[in-house]
Design an enzyme around this catalytic site. Structure first.
Site, short mmCIF file in Angstrom:
data_model
loop_
_atom_site.label_atom_id
_atom_site.label_comp_id
_atom_site.label_asym_id
_atom_site.label_seq_id
_atom_site.Cartn_x
_atom_site.Cartn_y
_atom_site.Cartn_z
N LYS A 1 -10.47 27.35 20.77
CA LYS A 1 -9.79 28.18 20.44
C LYS A 1 -8.11 27.82 20.13
O LYS A 1 -7.81 28.72 19.70
CB LYS A 1 -9.48 29.56 21.71
CG LYS A 1 -8.44 30.15 21.62
CD LYS A 1 -7.47 30.83 22.66
CE LYS A 1 -6.94 30.38 24.31
NZ LYS A 1 -6.04 30.20 23.83
N ASN A 2 -7.69 26.85 21.00
CA ASN A 2 -6.46 26.33 21.13
C ASN A 2 -6.59 25.26 19.65
O ASN A 2 -5.37 25.16 18.95
CB ASN A 2 -6.21 25.51 21.89
CG ASN A 2 -5.86 26.77 23.23
OD1 ASN A 2 -5.63 28.21 22.53
ND2 ASN A 2 -5.39 26.40 24.35
N CYS B 1 5.46 35.66 29.64
CA CYS B 1 3.87 35.69 30.19
C CYS B 1 3.47 35.88 30.98
O CYS B 1 4.03 35.46 32.06
CB CYS B 1 3.58 35.25 29.03
SG CYS B 1 3.12 33.29 29.15
N ARG C 1 8.08 31.12 28.76
CA ARG C 1 7.60 29.44 27.77
C ARG C 1 8.00 30.10 26.69
O ARG C 1 8.12 31.10 25.99
CB ARG C 1 6.18 30.37 27.37
CG ARG C 1 5.09 30.10 28.55
CD ARG C 1 3.75 30.57 28.44
NE ARG C 1 3.11 29.42 27.29
CZ ARG C 1 2.16 29.76 27.11
NH1 ARG C 1 1.17 30.68 27.28
NH2 ARG C 1 1.61 29.06 26.90
N ASP D 1 -5.80 24.07 31.69
CA ASP D 1 -6.35 25.22 31.46
C ASP D 1 -7.40 25.27 32.06
O ASP D 1 -8.46 26.23 32.59
CB ASP D 1 -6.63 25.27 30.16
CG ASP D 1 -5.45 25.34 29.58
OD1 ASP D 1 -4.26 26.37 29.77
OD2 ASP D 1 -5.57 25.50 28.42
N ARG E 1 -9.51 36.84 25.32
CA ARG E 1 -9.43 36.49 24.93
C ARG E 1 -9.31 35.42 23.97
O ARG E 1 -9.40 34.66 22.54
CB ARG E 1 -7.11 36.61 25.14
CG ARG E 1 -6.77 37.40 25.34
CD ARG E 1 -5.41 37.48 25.74
NE ARG E 1 -4.31 36.49 24.71
CZ ARG E 1 -3.34 36.19 25.29
NH1 ARG E 1 -2.99 37.13 26.30
NH2 ARG E 1 -3.10 35.61 24.77
N1 EPU Z 1 7.76 24.05 26.63
C1 EPU Z 1 9.32 24.41 26.34
N2 EPU Z 1 10.01 24.41 25.78
C2 EPU Z 1 9.50 24.93 24.54
C3 EPU Z 1 8.03 24.61 23.82
C4 EPU Z 1 7.63 24.21 25.94
O1 EPU Z 1 10.24 24.23 27.43
O2 EPU Z 1 10.33 24.56 23.15
C5 EPU Z 1 6.80 24.31 27.19
C6 EPU Z 1 6.20 25.03 28.27
O3 EPU Z 1 6.72 25.89 28.92
C7 EPU Z 1 5.44 24.02 28.95
C8 EPU Z 1 5.21 22.90 28.33
O4 EPU Z 1 6.85 22.70 27.52
O5 EPU Z 1 5.99 24.08 30.75
C9 EPU Z 1 3.99 22.38 27.51
O6 EPU Z 1 4.35 23.45 26.88
P1 EPU Z 1 2.89 23.46 26.06
O7 EPU Z 1 3.81 23.72 24.12
O8 EPU Z 1 2.03 22.17 25.44
O9 EPU Z 1 1.55 24.48 25.38
P2 EPU Z 1 1.81 26.00 24.79
O10 EPU Z 1 1.95 25.18 22.91
O11 EPU Z 1 2.66 27.15 24.46
C10 EPU Z 1 -0.75 25.42 24.37
C11 EPU Z 1 -1.89 26.31 25.20
C12 EPU Z 1 -1.71 26.51 26.33
C13 EPU Z 1 -2.27 25.38 26.77
C14 EPU Z 1 -1.08 24.27 26.67
C15 EPU Z 1 -0.94 23.18 27.78
C16 EPU Z 1 -2.21 27.30 22.99
C17 EPU Z 1 -2.35 28.04 22.21
N3 EPU Z 1 -1.95 27.40 23.94
O12 EPU Z 1 0.46 26.07 24.69
O13 EPU Z 1 -3.00 27.62 26.46
O14 EPU Z 1 -2.11 25.66 27.96
O15 EPU Z 1 -0.28 24.19 25.76
O16 EPU Z 1 -2.12 21.86 27.32
O17 EPU Z 1 -2.88 26.02 21.97
C18 EPU Z 1 -5.24 28.44 26.56
O18 EPU Z 1 -5.24 28.31 26.67
O19 EPU Z 1 -5.07 28.92 28.18
C19 EPU Z 1 -3.50 28.36 27.08
C20 EPU Z 1 -2.20 28.62 27.41
#
Ligand code: EPU
Length: 434
Positions: free
Chosen positions: A22-23, A117, A122, A305, A396
């Protein structure tokens, strides 16, 4: 709203085919719309998040449809609107990838800011800063991020904290920028690498994905391509843990064992037998699992995850385990596990789990995708009936979850809404198909 009714207590046995990630699929579908022409994507998982991203792209003017072989066709030549619809975007944070797409393609993006969320606050501040450094002017009005750029120019971007979403969004925004972009402290997750390989197949010049530094040389345009999305390591890990929780023997097909190094290591430490061959991982439970400690971390560390399914396993393991969550605020679901008899104490980012003899069935509620999976797994291990509500969260990101579990011998039924995720809205009327 549907429910899963689970009569637990049966070991899972058999083979399961892992779906596409998915990701990876979400950003790759968005990336495909960067080209004017039709890309064809295979192994796209049928979950509602994928449907949502397809609907968002359609609303922006892209053509997105699925053929009889379940291949997804994406053509970005019609993308003309720079405003992403709030009603769709609010459903999922990954929608923010369209900001990178629109800036790259139209030099303008109005995208609703994702709200809080179930995983806590986030923010998207890293994304916004990156877009600004590439030359976009950004304002926030009425809950939208409004970005405009006369042109995007490559630069050196340091991502404060290794972030999957920021790394991918920066690749989307800079692959057609002028000059060279260096992403430092980039995320190394396999999904980031998958997106880079896909963009390169479209003609982008991205080097170093999978390391801390990614170098992106802007190209004037991208061309459509055909691509197969990697296997979902989190779905695979979830089934591995399900085998462990139920004392079963499950083989996962189509999986990349290398992507699961850390969870495999932890399952072995817990006493599971894990066999690997290219494309296969088999997990066999021969004894009661032992408690092990984990700490979630960026790849190749233990994935956040899989934290929730792993905690479910620890609830019936021998001894006490300590689980530290370092990525998100992700322990709210433990109240539901407690209702099933689990002994869990949470102190800030750490859960202390004392293994109990067995879990008991109870009505519980899934509050997010991975917590939902963990509750289903706990239900499969409990000796009697568990009712999991809130299963729209599970839909989802797990394709045909109940069906796959049933094929392994689980007694799990949907109640209330029998429908699997329905992709029929993406089927084109025959006359429009080529
Ligand atoms: N963060 C910030 N500011 C930002 C972006 C991120 O503070 O602008 C923080 C986040 O709050 C978090 C950390 O940085 O504490 C890492 O977040 P990241 O950006 O890596 O996460 P994401 O891209 O929002 C993706 C996956 C998540 C998975 C995380 C970590 C997707 C669509 N989502 O989220 O997947 O947990 O990486 O590996 O790729 C899921 O599939 O259930 C899911 C939540």
């Amino acid at each position: 709203m549907g429910k899963f009714l689970i009569d637990g207590g049966r070991p899972l046995r058999g083979t399961v085919q892992v779906s596409g990630a998915k990701n990876s699929a979400l950003p790759i579908i968005v990336a495909a719309a960067l080209a004017d022409g039709e890309s064809v994507l295979e192994n796209v998982p049928k979950g509602t998040d994928v449907l949502t991203i397809c609907s968002i792209l359609q609303a922006l003017g892209a053509s997105v449809w699925i053929d009889e072989s379940s291949r997804l066709h994406v053509d970005g030549s019609g993308v003309s609107s720079h405003e992403a619809p709030y009603d769709l975007v609010r459903k999922m944070r990954a929608s923010f990838y369209v900001a990178g797409l629109l800036l790259s393609k139209l030099r303008r993006a109005n995208v609703p800011l994702p709200g809080g969320c179930a995983l806590g606050s986030r923010p998207v501040d890293f994304h916004v800063k990156g877009f600004q450094q590439l030359g976009a002017e950004i304002s926030t009005e009425h809950g939208f991020m409004k970005a405009v750029a006369a042109k995007l120019v490559g630069t050196k971007l340091y991502i404060n904290r290794s972030s999957v979403g920021t790394t991918i969004n920066m690749m989307l925004a800079s692959c057609m920028a002028e000059g060279i972009t260096l992403l430092e402290n980039a995320a190394k997750e396999p999904e980031v690498v998958d997106v880079a390989i896909f963009l390169n197949a479209m003609g982008a010049k991205i080097r170093g994905a999978g390391t801390d530094v990614i170098r992106i040389e802007g190209v004037p345009k991208l061309s459509p391509t055909e691509y197969m999305i990697i296997a979902d390591r989190i779905e695979a890990g979830t089934f591995m843990i399900a085998a462990a929780l139920t004392g079963g023997d499950v083989t996962l097909e189509g999986v990349v064992g290398e992507h699961l190094r850390s969870p495999i290591y932890k399952l072995e430490e817990a006493g599971l037998q894990v066999e690997e061959a290219p494309g296969f991982v088999r997990v066999v439970a021969t004894e009661k699992p032992r408690a092990v400690d984990i700490q979630t971390a960026v790849y190749p560390g233990f994935p956040t995850d899989l934290q929730q399914p792993f905690v479910a396993l620890m609830t019936i393991s021998e001894g006490t385990s300590v689980v530290r969550e370092t990525i998100f605020d992700r322990f709210r679901y433990v109240d539901e596990l407690r209702r099933m008899g689990a002994d869990i104490k949470v102190e800030r980012d750490t859960a202390i789990i004392r293994g109990v003899e067995r879990l008991t069935g109870a009505p519980v509620e899934a509050m997010d995708l991975r917590a939902g999976a963990a509750l289903v797994l706990a239900g499969l291990a409990a000796g009697d009936r568990t009712e999991v509500s809130g299963i729209e969260h599970i839909d989802r990101g797990y394709e045909a979850f109940a069906q796959k579990l049933r094929a392994l011998g689980a007694r799990i039924q949907r109640e209330g809404d029998e429908a699997e995720v329905d992709f029929s809205s993406l089927i084109r009327p025959p006359l429009l198909q080529r």
